[in-house]
Design an enzyme around this catalytic site. Structure first.
Site, PDB file in Angstrom:
ATOM      1  CG  PHE A 218      -7.670   4.003   3.071  1.00 41.36           C
ATOM      2  CD1 PHE A 218      -8.155   5.233   2.649  1.00 41.36           C
ATOM      3  CD2 PHE A 218      -7.159   3.135   2.119  1.00 41.36           C
ATOM      4  CE1 PHE A 218      -8.142   5.588   1.309  1.00 41.36           C
ATOM      5  CE2 PHE A 218      -7.142   3.471   0.769  1.00 41.36           C
ATOM      6  CZ  PHE A 218      -7.628   4.705   0.357  1.00 41.36           C
ATOM      7  CG  ASP A 327      -7.362  -3.838   3.364  1.00 42.86           C
ATOM      8  OD1 ASP A 327      -6.254  -4.064   2.834  1.00 42.86           O
ATOM      9  OD2 ASP A 327      -8.070  -2.859   3.054  1.00 42.86           O
ATOM     10  CE  LYS A 358      -1.134   0.951  -0.385  1.00 42.17           C
ATOM     11  NZ  LYS A 358      -0.646   2.256  -0.796  1.00 42.17           N
ATOM     12  CB  THR A 382     -11.727  -7.441 -19.221  1.00 43.38           C
ATOM     13  OG1 THR A 382     -13.048  -7.063 -19.606  1.00 43.38           O
ATOM     14  CG2 THR A 382     -10.910  -7.723 -20.478  1.00 43.38           C
TER      15      THR A 382
END
Lengths: 501, 501
Positions: A218, A327, A358, A382
């Site tokens: 995931f 990851d 997280k 931005t």
């Protein structure tokens, strides 16, 4: 640390004095032990079933306009939530072993963070959010040095912040694609054809590059990330995707010591498939520019592989000229006992890119210098994260260091894992494949229905648990989860298992 | 509002009394007028060139590890920045007409937001960030009703928050794809084949759907968004993409009143191309599920089209069964004089989906009820935005309403646009194609080099401007930008143009 020496007997003994068995409150199977986190509560306190009447009323109030209303578990009183305990709007206080899908680093309402918010000089950071990439605040370097740079994985000198995990992976992919193309064009100038074709989504400007991912992984839910996510169909159904290679992830047999040879074979099979896929895709002119992998496949069911597997995977990436992207969105931040889970592997050559979010409060990624884009604005948006999150992260990292919370995760994790193994021995029909690193533990249940029932019962007994994969329960407590919280949970859960029908 | 009645003469007169011409400070061509925003400064105050010595030292301190270091304009002192004025680390105070790439709604250090941060009951919201989709805070509904729901575009009853603009568009695409597929399968159950094939990125589970976008559009930089972004090559180069249709966006001729017929023909040509592309892509089995468009193409150069163009585009979307997605990330929040720029169009049938971010402080999207996914967790991620941003947005929207800031944008925008037209008449060799709605104004310069030089000179005279497209200057002031700020800018810029070589 004294509490870590408390024996299970002493813990039980202390529970006799708990104020949880107060008349008029719902019975909790086992109650709390010593408090060594001074702002923490001393145990769960349940007043209603969960969701309670106030949560149910609140749920009704959002169902007409909030798209995700059906997913809401219950409504929370975060003002009253403290340490390892989540308090809901009905006044139920629960030991939280899920911590907002693994995203609360040092517990609710930590005094250090409250103090930070109260300091007048920090006000501006929370209300004047800058476009960080062009107009950073004065203390930008200082706060990043205190936070992210102070925990940068070895060999990864560069950092970029982002707002969430998906944006972190998306931008890490982009940095990898730019790096690969730069290599491929021999660091020459970009051609007119590339500049023109990229504007209409076509090669050579938009090359046919791919990220290789693993079944069960995931990595987020935006379109690029989603092409590497393969944990549940509900994440992917109806969304167009990219033909990128997907390798099998080892399915280890437990207990590991009984299946050494089988597991080695399984890992070898998966690694072979990785190499085959790189070659196969290259033959059809689709270049694997990078490999993305989680140190522990989290959403996909807490699937582990050996350190050796990852070292060999890193070697394969290097051999084929692919970037190696780890990851650490869910595994990072200290819960495995090291700040980054991949530090357990003992890599000779570091990962090329490491993404986070997280528990790190801000998203972002670290990378080697060679992955730095050759011009500004290529990795840009931005906000590029949020200095308010960097400010809080600096404080969180200070607490992690001062309170030795990495070692705490190792110790408390050991208490949790030992207890889970004990429960597995006693209830093998309900608990199997107990596994974990630090407090990042999990086990399997016989099926989805049993898993969900156990989670519901636990919640009504004052413990918040989370599921993952199709039948696993995962532990994602905060970093201030201590041995005595582990024992508290184990006692409650032991009763649940004993009475489970 | 009294200041809006101030004539230009009076403004000039008031400037005589400005304290900007203090001995020892660098000369500013023209100085400030009336202050009617009580926390605002009364004008620019320049002490060094920008970037000044302290900014340059800070830039050196990040260049070794911050990927985007070369893009940094200068370092800011946000504590000292107030209202429409950005203060840098060298003590230079500049009138900010770019407002962090259009993302500061009611000015720096607004007293209402400071007060919000100081209230003890709000502390928890800033430090206990929840997984909003499963464990929302008690005041979740209340704050969204005070903020987003109170400004929902007509007909769009559903809302979802996200962390940034890219995630907003990515998830809006997903909601559209799910909606389309649900229509296509006749609201029947999902097949086993769909569930299995989606896990490996293949149809029918991952159908070959597309979003139609416009050349010159900008919708973000994650892979899905980037497939619809076509403003600059540097955003897209080296990143793999999707074969999605790209239509031409009208290139209007100015002044509009002199080119009525030509512009109508140009718009008709583009609309015809949209229909042709939908049909052409359908023939090659790639279904256009939605059309995405900005009310004013912002990053791409402030390209406008008529209200009639957008009404017809909406009709085309309906005719072909495509969703109509209006990206209000940059145009939304009130700067055009209506809360949403697309409200100017007078659509009979509302847009299907409207995305936002920037001035809204949180990302997210509104949509019609029929776009609500048929199950929870289909549009989901860990944070789903941030209640701290919702809390601040509720306050911002209260200020917008109380202080009538939409009408202010109309009035101040008129002052700005009138002044720009005047400058265009006087300096046609430097300024052309003056255009705007509310304060969302812009003009073209002869070329990239002249544009960048004008921006640099303006900055050193105490005005922060932003560029867009290949040679435009765009105005993106805050919503508390008033007539007198417009006059202040116009006077400074008039001098710059008079002396430009």
């Amino acid at each position: 640390m004294a509490s870590m020496l408390l024996s299970r007997q002493l813990t039980c003994c202390l529970q006799q004095n708990s104020r949880l068995l107060v008349f008029g409150h719902r019975y909790i199977s086992q109650a709390a032990a010593k408090i060594d986190v001074d702002f923490d509560y001393d145990g769960p306190l349940m007043k209603t079933e969960v969701p309670g009447p106030r949560s149910r009323v609140s749920s009704q109030s959002i169902v007409t306009w909030f798209v995700n209303a059906e997913a809401v578990h219950f409504f929370c009183n975060y003002e009253e939530s403290r340490g390892n305990y989540l308090v809901d709007v009905d006044g139920n206080r629960m030991l939280d072993l899920y911590s907002q899908i693994s995203s609360i680093p040092i517990g609710y309402s930590h005094p250090s963070l409250i103090k930070l918010l109260q300091q007048p000089q920090n006000l501006s950071t929370f209300i004047n959010r800058p476009a960080l990439g062009i107009l950073p605040p004065e203390n930008f370097a200082e706060k990043l040095k205190e936070s992210l740079l102070s925990v940068a994985p070895k060999g990864l000198s560069q950092v970029m912040t982002m707002s969430c995990g998906s944006c972190s992976n998306e931008n890490a992919f982009k940095a990898i694609f730019m790096w690969y193309r730069n290599k491929e064009r021999g660091h020459n100038n970009v051609t007119k054809e590339e500049l023109e074709s990229c504007m209409i989504n076509q090669p050579p400007g938009c090359p046919d590059y791919a990220m290789l991912s693993f079944m069960g992984g995931f990595h987020g839910r935006t379109l690029g990330c989603l092409a590497t996510t393969h944990s549940k169909a509900i994440h992917k159904l109806d969304i167009p995707s990219l033909d990128w290679p997907i390798a099998p992830f080892p399915r280890l047999k437990y207990p590991l010591e009984d299946f050494v040879k089988e597991n080695q074979q399984e890992e070898a099979r998966c690694l072979e498939e990785v190499e085959d896929l790189i070659v196969k895709y290259r033959k059809k002119k689709k270049i694997v520019a990078g490999i993305i992998v989680e140190p522990i496949q989290s959403e996909g069911g807490d699937n582990h592989a050996s350190d050796d597997f990852f070292r060999k995977l890193r070697d394969i990436a290097r051999k084929h000229g692919c970037a190696f992207l780890v990851d650490e969105v869910q595994t990072g931040g200290g819960c495995t006992g090291k700040f980054w889970a991949h530090e357990h592997w003992g890599l000779d050559d570091p990962a090329d890119v490491v993404t986070f979010s997280k528990k790190m409060m801000t998203g972002g990624f670290f990378h080697k210098e060679e992955f730095r884009p050759n011009a500004p604005y290529r990795i840009f948006n931005t906000w590029l994260g949020d200095p308010a999150k960097n400010l809080m992260l600096a404080e969180v990292i200070k607490v992690i260091k001062t309170e030795d919370l990495l070692n705490n995760a190792t110790h408390a994790g050991k208490a949790l894992l030992t207890g889970l193994l004990d429960l597995q021995a006693r209830y093998p029909h309900l608990i199997s494949r107990v596994r974990g690193r630090g407090t990042f533990c999990s086990f399997d249940t016989p099926n989805d229905a049993t898993r969900n029932k156990l989670i519901t019962i636990a919640r009504n007994k004052g413990v918040v648990l989370g599921g993952c994969g199709d039948r696993s329960i995962r532990f994602r407590p905060t970093l201030i989860f201590k041995d005595h919280h582990a024992h508290l949970f184990l006692n409650i859960f032991s009763d649940i298992l004993a009475n489970f029908k």
